[in-house]
Scaffold this motif. Structure first.
Motif, PDB file in Angstrom:
ATOM      1  N   ASP A   1       0.816  -1.219   0.000  1.00  0.00           N
ATOM      2  CA  ASP A   1       0.000   0.000   0.000  1.00  0.00           C
ATOM      3  C   ASP A   1       0.845   1.263   0.000  1.00  0.00           C
ATOM      4  O   ASP A   1       0.432   2.298  -0.524  1.00  0.00           O
ATOM      5  CB  ASP A   1      -0.921   0.012   1.228  1.00  0.00           C
ATOM      6  N   GLU A   2       2.024   1.187   0.606  1.00  0.00           N
ATOM      7  CA  GLU A   2       2.884   2.363   0.671  1.00  0.00           C
ATOM      8  C   GLU A   2       3.417   2.765  -0.701  1.00  0.00           C
ATOM      9  O   GLU A   2       3.882   3.884  -0.901  1.00  0.00           O
ATOM     10  CB  GLU A   2       4.050   2.098   1.621  1.00  0.00           C
ATOM     11  N   ASP A   3       3.364   1.838  -1.663  1.00  0.00           N
ATOM     12  CA  ASP A   3       3.878   2.115  -2.998  1.00  0.00           C
ATOM     13  C   ASP A   3       2.779   2.477  -3.988  1.00  0.00           C
ATOM     14  O   ASP A   3       3.041   2.657  -5.170  1.00  0.00           O
ATOM     15  CB  ASP A   3       4.663   0.911  -3.532  1.00  0.00           C
ATOM     16  N   ILE A   4       1.540   2.561  -3.512  1.00  0.00           N
ATOM     17  CA  ILE A   4       0.436   2.974  -4.374  1.00  0.00           C
ATOM     18  C   ILE A   4       0.384   4.501  -4.414  1.00  0.00           C
ATOM     19  O   ILE A   4       0.440   5.163  -3.382  1.00  0.00           O
ATOM     20  CB  ILE A   4      -0.909   2.421  -3.865  1.00  0.00           C
ATOM     21  N   VAL A   5       0.293   5.055  -5.618  1.00  0.00           N
ATOM     22  CA  VAL A   5       0.183   6.514  -5.759  1.00  0.00           C
ATOM     23  C   VAL A   5      -1.237   6.930  -5.377  1.00  0.00           C
ATOM     24  O   VAL A   5      -2.213   6.493  -5.986  1.00  0.00           O
ATOM     25  CB  VAL A   5       0.491   6.952  -7.202  1.00  0.00           C
ATOM     26  N   LYS A   6      -1.339   7.760  -4.365  1.00  0.00           N
ATOM     27  CA  LYS A   6      -2.634   8.199  -3.862  1.00  0.00           C
ATOM     28  C   LYS A   6      -2.884   9.658  -4.256  1.00  0.00           C
ATOM     29  O   LYS A   6      -1.990  10.343  -4.741  1.00  0.00           O
ATOM     30  CB  LYS A   6      -2.679   8.038  -2.341  1.00  0.00           C
ATOM     31  N   LEU A   7      -4.117  10.096  -3.999  1.00  0.00           N
ATOM     32  CA  LEU A   7      -4.504  11.454  -4.348  1.00  0.00           C
ATOM     33  C   LEU A   7      -3.581  12.479  -3.704  1.00  0.00           C
ATOM     34  O   LEU A   7      -3.149  13.443  -4.342  1.00  0.00           O
ATOM     35  CB  LEU A   7      -5.957  11.701  -3.910  1.00  0.00           C
ATOM     36  N   VAL A   8      -3.256  12.277  -2.447  1.00  0.00           N
ATOM     37  CA  VAL A   8      -2.402  13.214  -1.727  1.00  0.00           C
ATOM     38  C   VAL A   8      -1.012  13.291  -2.357  1.00  0.00           C
ATOM     39  O   VAL A   8      -0.364  14.346  -2.360  1.00  0.00           O
ATOM     40  CB  VAL A   8      -2.312  12.838  -0.226  1.00  0.00           C
ATOM     41  N   ASP A   9      -0.543  12.173  -2.930  1.00  0.00           N
ATOM     42  CA  ASP A   9       0.764  12.159  -3.582  1.00  0.00           C
ATOM     43  C   ASP A   9       0.752  13.012  -4.845  1.00  0.00           C
ATOM     44  O   ASP A   9       1.705  13.750  -5.126  1.00  0.00           O
ATOM     45  CB  ASP A   9       1.167  10.727  -3.942  1.00  0.00           C
ATOM     46  N   LEU A  10      -0.337  12.900  -5.616  1.00  0.00           N
ATOM     47  CA  LEU A  10      -0.456  13.704  -6.830  1.00  0.00           C
ATOM     48  C   LEU A  10      -0.510  15.188  -6.502  1.00  0.00           C
ATOM     49  O   LEU A  10       0.187  16.001  -7.111  1.00  0.00           O
ATOM     50  CB  LEU A  10      -1.710  13.306  -7.611  1.00  0.00           C
ATOM     51  N   GLU A  11      -1.357  15.540  -5.542  1.00  0.00           N
ATOM     52  CA  GLU A  11      -1.551  16.953  -5.219  1.00  0.00           C
ATOM     53  C   GLU A  11      -0.282  17.589  -4.656  1.00  0.00           C
ATOM     54  O   GLU A  11      -0.042  18.780  -4.841  1.00  0.00           O
ATOM     55  CB  GLU A  11      -2.727  17.105  -4.258  1.00  0.00           C
ATOM     56  N   LYS A  12       0.538  16.779  -4.006  1.00  0.00           N
ATOM     57  CA  LYS A  12       1.802  17.285  -3.469  1.00  0.00           C
ATOM     58  C   LYS A  12       2.747  17.722  -4.588  1.00  0.00           C
ATOM     59  O   LYS A  12       3.569  18.623  -4.412  1.00  0.00           O
ATOM     60  CB  LYS A  12       2.460  16.197  -2.612  1.00  0.00           C
ATOM     61  N   HIS A  13       2.608  17.087  -5.746  1.00  0.00           N
ATOM     62  CA  HIS A  13       3.509  17.388  -6.869  1.00  0.00           C
ATOM     63  C   HIS A  13       2.888  18.332  -7.901  1.00  0.00           C
ATOM     64  O   HIS A  13       3.526  18.634  -8.909  1.00  0.00           O
ATOM     65  CB  HIS A  13       3.932  16.083  -7.557  1.00  0.00           C
ATOM     66  N   MET A  14       1.680  18.804  -7.651  1.00  0.00           N
ATOM     67  CA  MET A  14       1.073  19.785  -8.540  1.00  0.00           C
ATOM     68  C   MET A  14       1.798  21.127  -8.375  1.00  0.00           C
ATOM     69  O   MET A  14       2.202  21.505  -7.280  1.00  0.00           O
ATOM     70  CB  MET A  14      -0.412  19.982  -8.204  1.00  0.00           C
TER      71      MET A  14
END
Length: 278
Positions: A196-209
């Motif tokens: 689960d730690e390696d799944i790209v989540k919504l929070v991960d995307l928004e952090k890189h916007m």
């Protein structure tokens, strides 16, 4: 001492009256919720120049003066973040001489903004340039960097200038960087990521916007009556109220800011409900 001219006295009186009117309007508006973040698509500069038969580039110069006024009104009303769509990545497809003209004007206006120390200090403005800044000409890029460094310690209000920006560039870039950060993850025999730690989540995307440094806009304003987003903040504007006054950008003024905030207040509870559901 020379006697002050009547026109100068009248100018001061009108200026004082304008300030008093703004205070009354913003005091009235402060009884309701104020949008924390307003984003503007500054549409209509070229049409304004054509409408008034002005020389090429005059519309953008008039638009810069309008921007200074709009910023002042927003900050006085209690808005903390203002984002403006200054130059799209798609605009690089225009004629080379037109692109260069806009780059030259942008460089001039960034330098001019840095000289507006009274306004910058009065409202505590921090300037952030958002987008693929490597696409900008070197003088513009250097001026943008200088503006960000000069205002880096300010935290009261923010001005985000989207240049060399489109959402269709921002979103894939954020996905790529989030995947790179996760490092691929561990996969089972069926090829599915098992950790689960390696799944790209919504929070991960928004952090890189690009726009991940500020909250999503509450109100998105496009001048000239157009309702298209034109590849601007497509990810961030899901729950934003859109307001499209018919005025061309250089014609925008205090009444449009006040009316936009009033429309936001009328729709506030609906917007908050939609945010909770999303």
């Amino acid at each position: 001492m020379a006697e002050e001219r009547p026109s100068g006295v009248i100018g001061k009186l009108l200026g004082s009256l304008n300030i008093a009117v703004r205070r009354v309007l913003f005091t009235f508006l402060s009884s309701g919720p104020i949008p924390q973040h307003i984003a503007f698509i500054m549409d209509g500069n070229r049409r304004f120049a054509k409408k008034w038969k002005l020389e090429e580039g005059a519309g953008h110069k008039a638009g810069f003066l309008t921007l200074m006024s709009i910023l002042k009104y927003c900050y006085e009303a209690g808005v903390k973040y203002v984002t403006v769509y200054a130059f799209s990545l798609d605009n690089f497809n225009r004629r080379p001489d037109e692109v260069q003209s806009v780059m030259d004007l942008m460089h001039e206006k960034i330098e001019g903004f840095l000289k507006e120390l009274n306004m910058v200090n009065r409202y505590g403005i921090r300037v952030l340039f958002i987008g693929d800044l490597s696409r900008l000409s070197e003088p513009v890029r250097d001026a943008a960097q200088k503006a960000m460094e000069a205002t880096a310690k300010n935290t009261r209000t923010y001005l985000l200038v989207c240049v060399a920006y489109t959402s269709s560039h921002e979103i894939p870039r954020a996905i790529y960087e989030a995947c790179q950060e996760k490092g691929g993850g561990s996969r089972g025999s069926n090829g599915i990521v098992s950790d689960d730690e390696d799944i790209v989540k919504l929070v991960d995307l928004e952090k890189h916007m690009y726009m991940g440094v500020v909250p999503d806009p509450d109100l998105l304003v496009r001048s000239s009556g157009e309702t298209r987003l034109s590849n601007f903040l497509l990810w961030q504007s899901t729950n934003s109220l859109m307001y499209s006054p018919k005025a061309l950008w250089p014609e925008m003024g205090l009444r449009h800011v006040v009316w936009g905030i009033f429309k936001y207040q009328k729709n506030y509870y609906y917007l908050e409900k939609k945010k909770k559901q999303s």
